[in-house]
Design a protein around this motif. Sequence first.
Motif, PDB file in Angstrom:
ATOM      1  N   GLY A  70      37.215  22.188  45.545  1.00 21.32           N
ATOM      2  CA  GLY A  70      36.441  22.261  44.309  1.00 21.32           C
ATOM      3  C   GLY A  70      36.145  20.871  43.775  1.00 21.32           C
ATOM      4  O   GLY A  70      35.032  20.589  43.332  1.00 21.32           O
ATOM      5  N   MET A  71      37.135  19.976  43.816  1.00 22.34           N
ATOM      6  CA  MET A  71      36.908  18.626  43.281  1.00 22.34           C
ATOM      7  C   MET A  71      35.893  17.852  44.117  1.00 22.34           C
ATOM      8  O   MET A  71      35.160  17.015  43.578  1.00 22.34           O
ATOM      9  CB  MET A  71      38.232  17.846  43.178  1.00 22.34           C
ATOM     10  CG  MET A  71      39.107  18.268  42.009  1.00 22.34           C
ATOM     11  SD  MET A  71      38.248  18.512  40.428  1.00 22.34           S
ATOM     12  CE  MET A  71      37.585  16.894  40.106  1.00 22.34           C
ATOM     13  N   ALA A  72      35.836  18.112  45.427  1.00 18.82           N
ATOM     14  CA  ALA A  72      34.796  17.473  46.246  1.00 18.82           C
ATOM     15  C   ALA A  72      33.422  17.955  45.782  1.00 18.82           C
ATOM     16  O   ALA A  72      32.464  17.174  45.723  1.00 18.82           O
ATOM     17  CB  ALA A  72      35.009  17.784  47.725  1.00 18.82           C
ATOM     18  N   CYS A  94      38.511  21.369  29.760  1.00 18.04           N
ATOM     19  CA  CYS A  94      38.064  21.796  31.089  1.00 18.04           C
ATOM     20  C   CYS A  94      39.230  21.583  32.043  1.00 18.04           C
ATOM     21  O   CYS A  94      40.297  21.115  31.639  1.00 18.04           O
ATOM     22  CB  CYS A  94      36.840  20.996  31.546  1.00 18.04           C
ATOM     23  SG  CYS A  94      37.091  19.225  31.702  1.00 18.04           S
ATOM     24  N   TYR A  95      39.034  21.903  33.308  1.00 17.92           N
ATOM     25  CA  TYR A  95      40.080  21.694  34.301  1.00 17.92           C
ATOM     26  C   TYR A  95      40.523  20.210  34.276  1.00 17.92           C
ATOM     27  O   TYR A  95      39.682  19.313  34.207  1.00 17.92           O
ATOM     28  CB  TYR A  95      39.557  22.096  35.687  1.00 17.92           C
ATOM     29  CG  TYR A  95      40.491  21.690  36.785  1.00 17.92           C
ATOM     30  CD1 TYR A  95      41.805  22.143  36.803  1.00 17.92           C
ATOM     31  CD2 TYR A  95      40.074  20.843  37.792  1.00 17.92           C
ATOM     32  CE1 TYR A  95      42.677  21.756  37.795  1.00 17.92           C
ATOM     33  CE2 TYR A  95      40.935  20.456  38.804  1.00 17.92           C
ATOM     34  CZ  TYR A  95      42.240  20.914  38.796  1.00 17.92           C
ATOM     35  OH  TYR A  95      43.107  20.515  39.778  1.00 17.92           O
ATOM     36  N   GLY A  96      41.837  19.969  34.364  1.00 21.65           N
ATOM     37  CA  GLY A  96      42.379  18.621  34.237  1.00 21.65           C
ATOM     38  C   GLY A  96      41.814  17.634  35.253  1.00 21.65           C
ATOM     39  O   GLY A  96      41.585  16.458  34.935  1.00 21.65           O
ATOM     40  N   ALA A 141      36.309  28.348  30.243  1.00 24.87           N
ATOM     41  CA  ALA A 141      36.932  27.028  30.353  1.00 24.87           C
ATOM     42  C   ALA A 141      38.405  27.132  30.732  1.00 24.87           C
ATOM     43  O   ALA A 141      39.115  28.039  30.297  1.00 24.87           O
ATOM     44  CB  ALA A 141      36.784  26.269  29.038  1.00 24.87           C
ATOM     45  N   ASN A 142      38.842  26.189  31.534  1.00 22.96           N
ATOM     46  CA  ASN A 142      40.232  26.072  31.960  1.00 22.96           C
ATOM     47  C   ASN A 142      40.921  25.092  31.015  1.00 22.96           C
ATOM     48  O   ASN A 142      40.528  23.932  30.987  1.00 22.96           O
ATOM     49  CB  ASN A 142      40.248  25.548  33.406  1.00 22.96           C
ATOM     50  CG  ASN A 142      41.625  25.504  34.012  1.00 22.96           C
ATOM     51  OD1 ASN A 142      42.612  25.679  33.328  1.00 22.96           O
ATOM     52  ND2 ASN A 142      41.690  25.251  35.294  1.00 22.96           N
ATOM     53  N   PRO A 143      41.944  25.441  30.238  1.00 23.96           N
ATOM     54  CA  PRO A 143      42.640  26.720  30.212  1.00 23.96           C
ATOM     55  C   PRO A 143      42.397  27.526  28.943  1.00 23.96           C
ATOM     56  O   PRO A 143      43.014  28.568  28.795  1.00 23.96           O
ATOM     57  CB  PRO A 143      44.100  26.275  30.232  1.00 23.96           C
ATOM     58  CG  PRO A 143      44.103  25.089  29.319  1.00 23.96           C
ATOM     59  CD  PRO A 143      42.738  24.436  29.487  1.00 23.96           C
ATOM     60  N   ALA A 190      36.276  27.165  45.589  1.00 26.38           N
ATOM     61  CA  ALA A 190      36.402  28.392  46.398  1.00 26.38           C
ATOM     62  C   ALA A 190      37.849  28.699  46.715  1.00 26.38           C
ATOM     63  O   ALA A 190      38.190  29.808  47.159  1.00 26.38           O
ATOM     64  CB  ALA A 190      35.596  28.237  47.688  1.00 26.38           C
ATOM     65  N   THR A 191      38.707  27.715  46.476  1.00 24.44           N
ATOM     66  CA  THR A 191      40.154  27.861  46.644  1.00 24.44           C
ATOM     67  C   THR A 191      40.683  29.039  45.822  1.00 24.44           C
ATOM     68  O   THR A 191      41.716  29.617  46.158  1.00 24.44           O
ATOM     69  CB  THR A 191      40.841  26.569  46.132  1.00 24.44           C
ATOM     70  OG1 THR A 191      40.111  25.435  46.606  1.00 24.44           O
ATOM     71  CG2 THR A 191      42.272  26.483  46.544  1.00 24.44           C
ATOM     72  N   LYS A 192      39.965  29.381  44.747  1.00 24.16           N
ATOM     73  CA  LYS A 192      40.463  30.362  43.784  1.00 24.16           C
ATOM     74  C   LYS A 192      39.994  31.770  44.166  1.00 24.16           C
ATOM     75  O   LYS A 192      40.430  32.311  45.158  1.00 24.16           O
ATOM     76  CB  LYS A 192      40.015  29.951  42.384  1.00 24.16           C
ATOM     77  CG  LYS A 192      40.314  28.488  42.045  1.00 24.16           C
ATOM     78  CD  LYS A 192      41.782  28.240  42.041  1.00 24.16           C
ATOM     79  CE  LYS A 192      42.231  26.859  41.616  1.00 24.16           C
ATOM     80  NZ  LYS A 192      41.576  25.713  42.137  1.00 24.16           N
ATOM     81  N   PHE A 193      39.085  32.335  43.390  1.00 20.41           N
ATOM     82  CA  PHE A 193      38.716  33.744  43.598  1.00 20.41           C
ATOM     83  C   PHE A 193      37.925  33.966  44.890  1.00 20.41           C
ATOM     84  O   PHE A 193      38.065  35.011  45.522  1.00 20.41           O
ATOM     85  CB  PHE A 193      37.882  34.260  42.430  1.00 20.41           C
ATOM     86  CG  PHE A 193      38.657  34.405  41.160  1.00 20.41           C
ATOM     87  CD1 PHE A 193      39.389  35.557  40.905  1.00 20.41           C
ATOM     88  CD2 PHE A 193      38.666  33.392  40.222  1.00 20.41           C
ATOM     89  CE1 PHE A 193      40.104  35.699  39.728  1.00 20.41           C
ATOM     90  CE2 PHE A 193      39.378  33.522  39.044  1.00 20.41           C
ATOM     91  CZ  PHE A 193      40.102  34.671  38.795  1.00 20.41           C
ATOM     92  N   SER A 321      47.551  26.938  41.151  1.00 16.10           N
ATOM     93  CA  SER A 321      46.286  27.593  41.446  1.00 16.10           C
ATOM     94  C   SER A 321      46.165  28.947  40.732  1.00 16.10           C
ATOM     95  O   SER A 321      47.022  29.330  39.927  1.00 16.10           O
ATOM     96  CB  SER A 321      46.093  27.745  42.960  1.00 16.10           C
ATOM     97  OG  SER A 321      44.719  27.912  43.265  1.00 16.10           O
ATOM     98  N   LEU A 322      45.096  29.647  40.999  1.00 18.59           N
ATOM     99  CA  LEU A 322      44.781  30.894  40.277  1.00 18.59           C
ATOM    100  C   LEU A 322      43.774  31.681  41.097  1.00 18.59           C
ATOM    101  O   LEU A 322      43.221  31.186  42.068  1.00 18.59           O
ATOM    102  CB  LEU A 322      44.179  30.555  38.901  1.00 18.59           C
ATOM    103  CG  LEU A 322      42.910  29.686  38.938  1.00 18.59           C
ATOM    104  CD1 LEU A 322      41.665  30.506  38.762  1.00 18.59           C
ATOM    105  CD2 LEU A 322      42.975  28.597  37.885  1.00 18.59           C
ATOM    106  N   GLY A 323      43.549  32.905  40.665  1.00 24.39           N
ATOM    107  CA  GLY A 323      42.456  33.689  41.241  1.00 24.39           C
ATOM    108  C   GLY A 323      42.795  34.422  42.526  1.00 24.39           C
ATOM    109  O   GLY A 323      41.955  35.139  43.055  1.00 24.39           O
TER     110      GLY A 323
HETATM  111  C1  LIG Z   1      37.714  25.367  36.935  1.00 25.39           C
HETATM  112  C2  LIG Z   1      38.144  24.535  38.110  1.00 25.39           C
HETATM  113  N1  LIG Z   1      37.256  23.729  38.705  1.00 25.39           N
HETATM  114  C3  LIG Z   1      37.594  22.953  39.771  1.00 25.39           C
HETATM  115  C4  LIG Z   1      38.884  22.953  40.268  1.00 25.39           C
HETATM  116  C5  LIG Z   1      39.239  22.085  41.438  1.00 25.39           C
HETATM  117  O1  LIG Z   1      39.306  22.849  42.585  1.00 25.39           O
HETATM  118  P1  LIG Z   1      40.152  22.399  43.907  1.00 25.39           P
HETATM  119  O2  LIG Z   1      41.586  22.445  43.544  1.00 25.39           O
HETATM  120  O3  LIG Z   1      39.731  23.388  44.946  1.00 25.39           O
HETATM  121  O4  LIG Z   1      39.713  21.001  44.234  1.00 25.39           O
HETATM  122  C6  LIG Z   1      39.843  23.783  39.678  1.00 25.39           C
HETATM  123  C7  LIG Z   1      41.224  23.799  40.193  1.00 25.39           C
HETATM  124  O5  LIG Z   1      42.088  24.394  39.619  1.00 25.39           O
HETATM  125  C8  LIG Z   1      39.464  24.594  38.568  1.00 25.39           C
HETATM  126  O6  LIG Z   1      40.345  25.396  37.951  1.00 25.39           O
END
Ligand SMILES: Cc1ncc(COP(=O)(O)O)c(C=O)c1O
Length: 378
Positions: A70-72, A94-96, A141-143, A190-193, A321-323
């Motif tokens: 996701g971060m990529a 937002c996500y950290g 939004a996370n979290p 895509a790591t999540k849901f 992680s989640l989802g």
């Molecule tokens: C909302 C959101 N975006 C992006 C990411 C980053 O994803 P990844 O861990 O697959 O790089 C996360 C990871 O928890 C997330 O919760």
Amino acid sequence: MSRPLGLPVVRSSAFVFANAHDYAEVLGGQVAGYAYSRIDNPTATTFAMAVAALEAPGLADVGAEPFASGMAAVSATLLGHLMADDEVIGPANCYGGTWSLFTRWLPRWGIRPLLVDLTDLAAVQAAVTPSTRMIYAETIANPTLSVPDLAALAEIAHRAQSRLVVDSTFATPVICRPLEHGADVVLHSATKFLGGHADATGGVVVGRREHLGPVRDARIDLGGCLAPDEAFLLHRGLETLALRVRQQSATAAVLAAKLAGHPAVARVRYPGLPSHPQHGIASWLFRDGLFGSLITMDIRGGREAAMAFCDGLRAVRIASSLGSVHSKVSHAASTTHRQLDDAALAAAGIAPGQVRLSVGVEDPEDLLADLRQALDVT
Ligand SMILES: Cc1ncc(COP(=O)(O)O)c(C=O)c1O
């Protein structure tokens, strides 16, 4: 004639050509094809295009790019679209990892982030300047699980000749399709849901070709390509995405309503509860009466009580992680949002006792019993 029902995994970094001319044409982009897996891999492309079909079923000229995480996906989207002296309006919560990218890395490259509460449209409008090139939002939004009005954000972005990029990881296309509400680019961890089983790491970006080109270029040059084995697992996850998300959301709605009245819980946030500040927005933005499977709770007694609650859970696992299909809990301030200091945590609306629950596919009654017994001992 027959062909495989399962997605073939093309585990090759290099591709062979009949002649030098064909190789040059594929690399040059004159002819579609595969030359090198950092650029394109058939398994990874198939996964990404399957997500595009879910995000934009009726929209023409939409493509997708697969990523290693996701971060990529987030970083290639930001770096592909922004350059020095540009401004990007992002979410204060937002996500950290995304927050770290905004605050720590973008300024190093001369890109100015303005982090505001995206549910406050007047604040978003006030942050727009002639240098604004992008508004970046998370669907949920996370979290804090706040839900910005994506249609209004798209309007503000387009009036400012900039783009709306949406991280829709928490919603999935089963619950919301941001492109249908005016977003230009939608991305996911895509790591999540999408994968759904906590066994593969990946990301994906979907958008019209004109918006996707810079993202693709950044992916190729920065190198965050999705591996074919991961692409296979993520693609297999998509086949049960709708089933999982519907079940997980239905269970979460029941749990959120029951937990809201517990004396050990100061506050429950869930977009499906009428008490959620953006319940009205979520009701028209989200599809089929689904509100997602993430719940946050502020445990009375702060950080120590929140950690004791997590330790007391049995069926719900303390896990990153989640989802996925597994129910998980995490304490935001010490885990996902550890990058934020106390002031940033307060600005993002994250209480010291806040825990995030990612609801899986287990029996709802088992989950409720587990949550209640852990709350009873905090
Ligand atoms: C909302 C959101 N975006 C992006 C990411 C980053 O994803 P990844 O861990 O697959 O790089 C996360 C990871 O928890 C997330 O919760």
